[in-house]
Design an enzyme around this catalytic site. Structure first.
Site, PDB file in Angstrom:
ATOM      1  N   GLY A   1       0.811  -1.212   0.000  1.00 48.78           N
ATOM      2  CA  GLY A   1       0.000   0.000   0.000  1.00 48.78           C
ATOM      3  C   GLY A   1       0.841   1.257   0.000  1.00 48.78           C
TER       4      GLY A   1
ATOM      5  N   ARG B   1       5.973  37.599   0.720  1.00 49.22           N
ATOM      6  CA  ARG B   1       7.173  36.836   0.363  1.00 49.22           C
ATOM      7  C   ARG B   1       8.438  37.678   0.558  1.00 49.22           C
ATOM      8  NH1 ARG B   1       5.901  35.952  -5.937  1.00 49.22           N
ATOM      9  NH2 ARG B   1       3.801  35.915  -5.080  1.00 49.22           N
TER      10      ARG B   1
ATOM     11  N   SER C   1      10.427  32.641  -6.915  1.00 46.15           N
ATOM     12  CA  SER C   1       9.118  33.259  -6.746  1.00 46.15           C
ATOM     13  C   SER C   1       8.783  33.541  -5.287  1.00 46.15           C
ATOM     14  CB  SER C   1       8.029  32.359  -7.345  1.00 46.15           C
ATOM     15  OG  SER C   1       8.238  32.161  -8.728  1.00 46.15           O
TER      16      SER C   1
ATOM     17  N   GLU D   1       5.948  18.385  -4.178  1.00 45.79           N
ATOM     18  CA  GLU D   1       5.276  19.045  -3.058  1.00 45.79           C
ATOM     19  C   GLU D   1       4.925  18.090  -1.932  1.00 45.79           C
ATOM     20  OE1 GLU D   1       4.320  19.316  -6.215  1.00 45.79           O
ATOM     21  OE2 GLU D   1       4.125  21.430  -6.801  1.00 45.79           O
TER      22      GLU D   1
END
Length: 293
Positions: A33, A233, A260, A287
């Site tokens: 799994g 940011r 970014s 991610e």
């Protein structure tokens, strides 16, 4: 993966020639799994890229999940998949034979330039004659009758929850653990004598104490005085640049968005397979792996 990166990074930052204070393996136990989950790809891919040689995963390859035999929905060639990630793979180990598992572990330890996957072939519910190898043994109780049969099959005459003394003694690692702890403390004492500054820093981090000179209050006062309206940011970038030099344990990264989101601050140094002493990890577009490590 995160623990293995931490070990490699700490070792690169603190170990010195003739003085090794960070040197341990990270162990992972997984099943069918786990390998179907997408996050397994991201974590394994990055671990291979970073050449985390002290990461060893043992795969319980029993071919069963709750819905039944996984061959109906999981046909990956796991060995080839992990080899493609840059892992060392030990296939076809009989997971019911401790001597084979031990030999595989020793082989894995000898490959310190890449993580290792040990594929242990096992039978779920081993010893239960009517349920072994079937989905019935995955999560449901065996039942009194099947337990009695399993006891006969496994030649296990002991009372429930009783651990025979030979087995108890074999698993009792208190004496060995105490000896290893004392050996490490003696090693660290020699390290502290040779490198007192590094030893103090290591002890501070292990105690999870923040540096005394961290400029948090000054940052708040400066921000209030300036009263600027800037992007979050940009504000984060300025904070990182202010606290980074005072906080050497600060370690971060970004999923392919450093330009970014401005996470690669002025003092950032990328962690690489060749030099893990840095403080910034390029996750690439991973991610899920970033979130879990």
């Amino acid at each position: 993966m995160g623990f293995a990166i931490a070990e490699k990074t700490l070792a690169a930052q603190f170990n010195r020639p003739g003085h090794t204070i960070v040197d341990h393996h990270t162990w992972c136990f997984l099943g069918d799994g786990c390998l179907m989950e997408g996050i397994s790809h991201e974590a394994a891919s990055l671990a291979g890229t970073q050449q985390l040689g002290k990461l060893i995963a043992l795969y319980d390859d029993n071919g069963i999940s709750i819905d039944g035999e996984v061959e109906g929905w999981f046909t990956d060639d796991t060995a080839k998949r992990f080899e493609a990630y840059g892992w060392h793979v030990v296939p076809n180990v009989d997971g019911h034979k401790p001597e084979e598992v031990k030999a595989a572990i020793e082989l894995a330890k000898s490959h310190d330039d890449k993580p290792s996957l040990i594929i242990c072939k096992t039978i779920i519910g081993f010893g239960a004659p009517n349920k072994q190898g079937k989905e019935d043994a995955h999560g449901a109780p065996l039942g009194d009758d099947e337990v009695a049969l399993a006891r006969t099959q496994l030649d296990w005459p002991h009372a429930p929850f009783h651990i025979p003394e030979p087995i108890y003694s074999a698993w009792d690692a208190r004496s060995e653990g105490k000896a290893r702890q004392q050996e490490w403390e003696a090693r660290f004492a020699r390290y502290a004598e040779a490198f007192p500054t590094e030893a103090r820093e290591f002890k501070r981090r292990m105690k999870r104490q923040l540096p005394a000179e961290l400029p948090t209050e000054a940052l708040i006062e400066q921000a209030q005085e300036r009263g600027e309206t800037i992007a979050s940011r940009k504000a984060s970038f300025e904070v990182l640049n202010a606290i980074g030099p005072k906080m050497p344990e600060l370690l971060g990264g970004s999923a392919d968005l450093a330009p970014s989101n401005l996470t690669f601050w002025k003092g950032a140094q990328a962690i690489t397979p060749e030099d893990a002493s840095g403080n910034y990890l390029h996750y690439g577009v991973r991610e899920f792996g970033m979130g879990r490590s």
